[in-house]
Design an enzyme around this catalytic site. Structure first.
Site, PDB file in Angstrom:
ATOM      1  CG  ASN A  32     -58.353  83.035  37.675  1.00  0.00           C
ATOM      2  OD1 ASN A  32     -58.719  82.706  38.790  1.00  0.00           O
ATOM      3  ND2 ASN A  32     -57.746  82.189  36.849  1.00  0.00           N
ATOM      4  CE1 TYR A 100     -51.527  83.460  46.392  1.00  0.00           C
ATOM      5  CE2 TYR A 100     -52.507  82.690  48.454  1.00  0.00           C
ATOM      6  CZ  TYR A 100     -52.553  82.809  47.073  1.00  0.00           C
ATOM      7  OH  TYR A 100     -53.627  82.300  46.371  1.00  0.00           O
ATOM      8  CE  LYS A 104     -54.218  85.629  45.331  1.00  0.00           C
ATOM      9  NZ  LYS A 104     -54.863  85.815  44.022  1.00  0.00           N
TER      10      LYS A 104
HETATM   11  N1  NAP Z   1     -55.819  76.779  43.908  1.00  0.00           N
HETATM   12  C1  NAP Z   1     -56.056  77.268  45.105  1.00  0.00           C
HETATM   13  O1  NAP Z   1     -56.066  76.548  46.111  1.00  0.00           O
HETATM   14  C2  NAP Z   1     -56.350  78.741  45.284  1.00  0.00           C
HETATM   15  C3  NAP Z   1     -56.818  79.171  46.538  1.00  0.00           C
HETATM   16  C4  NAP Z   1     -57.086  80.515  46.715  1.00  0.00           C
HETATM   17  C5  NAP Z   1     -56.921  81.401  45.676  1.00  0.00           C
HETATM   18  N2  NAP Z   1     -56.465  80.955  44.471  1.00  0.00           N
HETATM   19  C6  NAP Z   1     -56.295  81.957  43.417  1.00  0.00           C
HETATM   20  O2  NAP Z   1     -57.044  81.560  42.282  1.00  0.00           O
HETATM   21  C7  NAP Z   1     -56.446  82.111  41.102  1.00  0.00           C
HETATM   22  C8  NAP Z   1     -56.244  80.996  40.097  1.00  0.00           C
HETATM   23  O3  NAP Z   1     -55.293  80.095  40.666  1.00  0.00           O
HETATM   24  P1  NAP Z   1     -55.111  78.584  40.197  1.00  0.00           P
HETATM   25  O4  NAP Z   1     -55.262  77.745  41.398  1.00  0.00           O
HETATM   26  O5  NAP Z   1     -55.918  78.290  38.978  1.00  0.00           O
HETATM   27  O6  NAP Z   1     -53.545  78.652  39.853  1.00  0.00           O
HETATM   28  P2  NAP Z   1     -52.732  77.893  38.732  1.00  0.00           P
HETATM   29  O7  NAP Z   1     -53.255  76.531  38.583  1.00  0.00           O
HETATM   30  O8  NAP Z   1     -51.288  78.063  39.121  1.00  0.00           O
HETATM   31  O9  NAP Z   1     -53.043  78.762  37.441  1.00  0.00           O
HETATM   32  C9  NAP Z   1     -52.572  80.082  37.394  1.00  0.00           C
HETATM   33  C10 NAP Z   1     -53.171  80.767  36.202  1.00  0.00           C
HETATM   34  O10 NAP Z   1     -52.578  82.077  36.132  1.00  0.00           O
HETATM   35  C11 NAP Z   1     -52.007  82.255  34.841  1.00  0.00           C
HETATM   36  N3  NAP Z   1     -50.784  83.057  34.948  1.00  0.00           N
HETATM   37  C12 NAP Z   1     -49.745  82.866  35.772  1.00  0.00           C
HETATM   38  N4  NAP Z   1     -48.820  83.813  35.600  1.00  0.00           N
HETATM   39  C13 NAP Z   1     -49.304  84.643  34.627  1.00  0.00           C
HETATM   40  C14 NAP Z   1     -48.827  85.827  34.013  1.00  0.00           C
HETATM   41  N5  NAP Z   1     -47.669  86.388  34.371  1.00  0.00           N
HETATM   42  N6  NAP Z   1     -49.582  86.401  33.036  1.00  0.00           N
HETATM   43  C15 NAP Z   1     -50.770  85.861  32.678  1.00  0.00           C
HETATM   44  N7  NAP Z   1     -51.284  84.755  33.241  1.00  0.00           N
HETATM   45  C16 NAP Z   1     -50.562  84.145  34.213  1.00  0.00           C
HETATM   46  C17 NAP Z   1     -51.666  80.855  34.360  1.00  0.00           C
HETATM   47  O11 NAP Z   1     -51.585  80.859  32.961  1.00  0.00           O
HETATM   48  P3  NAP Z   1     -50.725  79.719  32.201  1.00  0.00           P
HETATM   49  O12 NAP Z   1     -51.404  78.436  32.493  1.00  0.00           O
HETATM   50  O13 NAP Z   1     -50.792  80.154  30.794  1.00  0.00           O
HETATM   51  O14 NAP Z   1     -49.360  79.797  32.795  1.00  0.00           O
HETATM   52  C18 NAP Z   1     -52.853  80.061  34.889  1.00  0.00           C
HETATM   53  O15 NAP Z   1     -53.957  80.205  34.028  1.00  0.00           O
HETATM   54  C19 NAP Z   1     -55.135  82.761  41.562  1.00  0.00           C
HETATM   55  O16 NAP Z   1     -55.346  84.143  41.710  1.00  0.00           O
HETATM   56  C20 NAP Z   1     -54.883  82.122  42.920  1.00  0.00           C
HETATM   57  O17 NAP Z   1     -54.099  82.930  43.761  1.00  0.00           O
HETATM   58  C21 NAP Z   1     -56.177  79.653  44.246  1.00  0.00           C
END
Ligand code: NAP
Length: 214
Positions: A32, A100, A104
């Site tokens: 994730n 990005y 993906k």
């Molecule tokens: N939000 C959206 O609109 C969206 C849309 C499509 C896909 N996604 C995908 O969904 C997934 C989750 O995204 P999100 O929206 O929850 O993003 P987010 O709010 O930025 O959270 C990112 C998560 O990744 C962890 N992380 C970041 N860098 C890391 C590293 N080097 N090692 C270990 N953990 C790390 C963070 O941990 P910490 O909190 O400890 O830093 C956090 O739990 C991602 O793959 C993202 O690309 C998100």
């Protein structure tokens, strides 16, 4: 709980070791963690490009590689699953998100290939394509519904994903209808998407120019 940078050297073995110690066996791996940096490609720092490839693509591949032996053992007794969190952008590449989108699309293709490789093993590979979701990742983007970035609440998206996994689905798309229509158009006629986006390109660039979570 183990908190670590999954892109660091040795991280996959550390994660697997901690999981085995805490759980005994392993029947699910969720890839994730992810990051994003939007903007024109030539304005993206080399470090940001590498950070996206390292976290969104290389880390989940190496984690999966390290987890496979334990997952294969668990799959002999019960259905086990690898869940790769890609993005709706894997289904339609959007401007100002070239790197990005590459990461993906890459993780989605990795999942498809691996699922076929694991056929008959009892180990499933699911790919999730979230549309824009209201998490911290989106805090620095001002692109809204009018630009196709309508955000869904986290609990709705997570509920959809868990329900779909419960139905044994392998391709899980949580995008809103507008974005889904664009994904379908891209599959049929990619240049029609270029034409549809062109009139609002500048507006989109402005809205996402500060979008970053690195
Ligand atoms: N939000 C959206 O609109 C969206 C849309 C499509 C896909 N996604 C995908 O969904 C997934 C989750 O995204 P999100 O929206 O929850 O993003 P987010 O709010 O930025 O959270 C990112 C998560 O990744 C962890 N992380 C970041 N860098 C890391 C590293 N080097 N090692 C270990 N953990 C790390 C963070 O941990 P910490 O909190 O400890 O830093 C956090 O739990 C991602 O793959 C993202 O690309 C998100």
């Amino acid at each position: 709980m183990l908190a670590l940078d999954v892109t660091a050297d040795g991280a996959p073995d550390a994660v697997l070791g901690a999981a085995r110690e805490a759980l005994g066996s392993l029947d699910i791996l969720v890839n994730n963690a992810g990051n994003v940096r939007a903007g024109r490609l030539e304005d993206c720092a080399v470090e940001d490009v590498r950070a996206m490839v390292d976290l969104n693509l290389t880390a989940p591949i190496l984690l999966t590689r390290a987890a496979l032996p334990a997952l294969r053992v668990a799959a002999q007794e019960r259905t086990s699953v690898i869940v790769n969190v890609a993005s709706g952008i894997a289904l339609v590449g959007l401007p100002f998100y070239a790197t990005y989108a590459a990461t993906k699309t890459g993780i989605a293709a990795f999942g498809h290939a691996l699922r076929r490789e694991l056929h008959g093993s009892g180990l499933h590979v699911a790919t999730v394509y979230p549309g824009a979701t209201a998490t911290a990742m989106m805090d620095t983007s001002t692109a809204g519904e009018d630009l196709g970035f309508g955000r869904r609440a986290v609990y709705e998206v997570v509920t959809d994903i868990v329900d779909a996994l419960g139905r044994d689905e392998h391709e899980i798309n949580t995008s809103l209808p507008t974005r889904r229509a664009m994904q379908e158009l891209h599959a049929r006629d990619p240049l029609a998407v270029d034409a549809a986006l062109a009139p609002r390109l500048q507006e989109l660039e402005l809205a996402v120019r500060h979008h970053r979570s690195i």
